[in-house]
Design an enzyme around this catalytic site. Structure first.
Site, short mmCIF file in Angstrom:
data_model
loop_
_atom_site.label_atom_id
_atom_site.label_comp_id
_atom_site.label_asym_id
_atom_site.label_seq_id
_atom_site.Cartn_x
_atom_site.Cartn_y
_atom_site.Cartn_z
N TYR A 97 -26.94 6.19 -5.86
CA TYR A 97 -26.45 5.20 -6.34
C TYR A 97 -25.69 5.73 -7.71
O TYR A 97 -24.55 5.48 -7.90
CB TYR A 97 -27.39 4.15 -7.10
N GLU A 140 -27.82 -8.10 -10.64
CA GLU A 140 -28.04 -8.02 -11.97
C GLU A 140 -28.75 -9.13 -12.50
O GLU A 140 -29.81 -8.68 -13.09
CB GLU A 140 -27.01 -7.67 -12.73
N TRP A 194 -34.29 -1.79 -12.46
CA TRP A 194 -33.05 -1.62 -11.60
C TRP A 194 -33.34 -1.02 -10.30
O TRP A 194 -33.05 -1.26 -9.12
CB TRP A 194 -31.85 -0.85 -12.30
#
Length: 184
Positions: free
Chosen positions: A18, A40, A48
């Site tokens: 990522y 989000e 996250w």
């Protein structure tokens, strides 16, 4: 020779991938921008990493992040999502996602694309910061405050300033790679 990355990304291969391939890279495609808005908003109050691990499940559960379909979800689909253990089963966040998909399309009608709308807040080009440590990376900025306030005025939900700043980082409106990072 080992790549030097932002140290937050060294947790495992998922995080490294990522970091290396997405985080901080400018995104102008509305579909991808919406994907990150959805992810989000579900991340609010969570890590996250938790969201990244469930990203493929979210993709499947939310029709490949197709905001046009999501905007039309009815109670039956909401009930299905609430029983899907592959995602975060938070009814308020699910309802917010449906609402946000509707509002996303309203912004598109007004500006032509959501991308034009969101990128205008940074003058159409990424803000490149030069943090030396993670402690220098803010959780919010005046710009994320402004975007969040404008989104809220437009009826979006679960997109406070901290979530918006994380979205800005994810979609490259801001580049917060550390000075020592190869991806800077």
């Amino acid at each position: 020779m080992k790549k030097i990355r932002c140290n937050w990304s060294e947790k495992d291969d998922l995080y490294r991938k990522y970091h290396d391939e997405e985080w901080g890279k400018p995104v102008y495609d509305d579909a991808t921008i919406f994907e990150f808005l959805l992810l989000e908003s579900f991340q609010a109050g969570l890590s996250w990493y938790t969201i990244l691990k469930k990203r493929e499940n979210f993709k499947s559960a939310f029709d490949n992040y197709d905001y046009k379909k999501i905007a039309k979800y009815q109670q039956e689909k909401i009930d299905d999502l609430m029983t899907d253990s592959g995602i975060i089963r938070n009814k308020l966040k699910i309802l917010a996602t449906i609402n946000n998909a509707q509002k996303f399309q309203e912004v598109q009608k007004e500006f032509g694309t959501f991308s034009k709308y969101i990128w205008k807040f940074v003058g159409g080009k990424p803000i490149i910061n030069h943090p030396k440590t993670l402690q220098e990376v803010p959780a919010t900025t005046e710009i994320s405050d402004l975007i969040s306030k404008d989104l809220k005025k437009r009826g979006f939900k679960f997109l406070g300033s901290t979530v918006v700043y994380a979205h800005m980082q994810a979609t490259g409106l801001v580049n917060d790679h550390l000075e020592s990072c190869f991806a800077k």
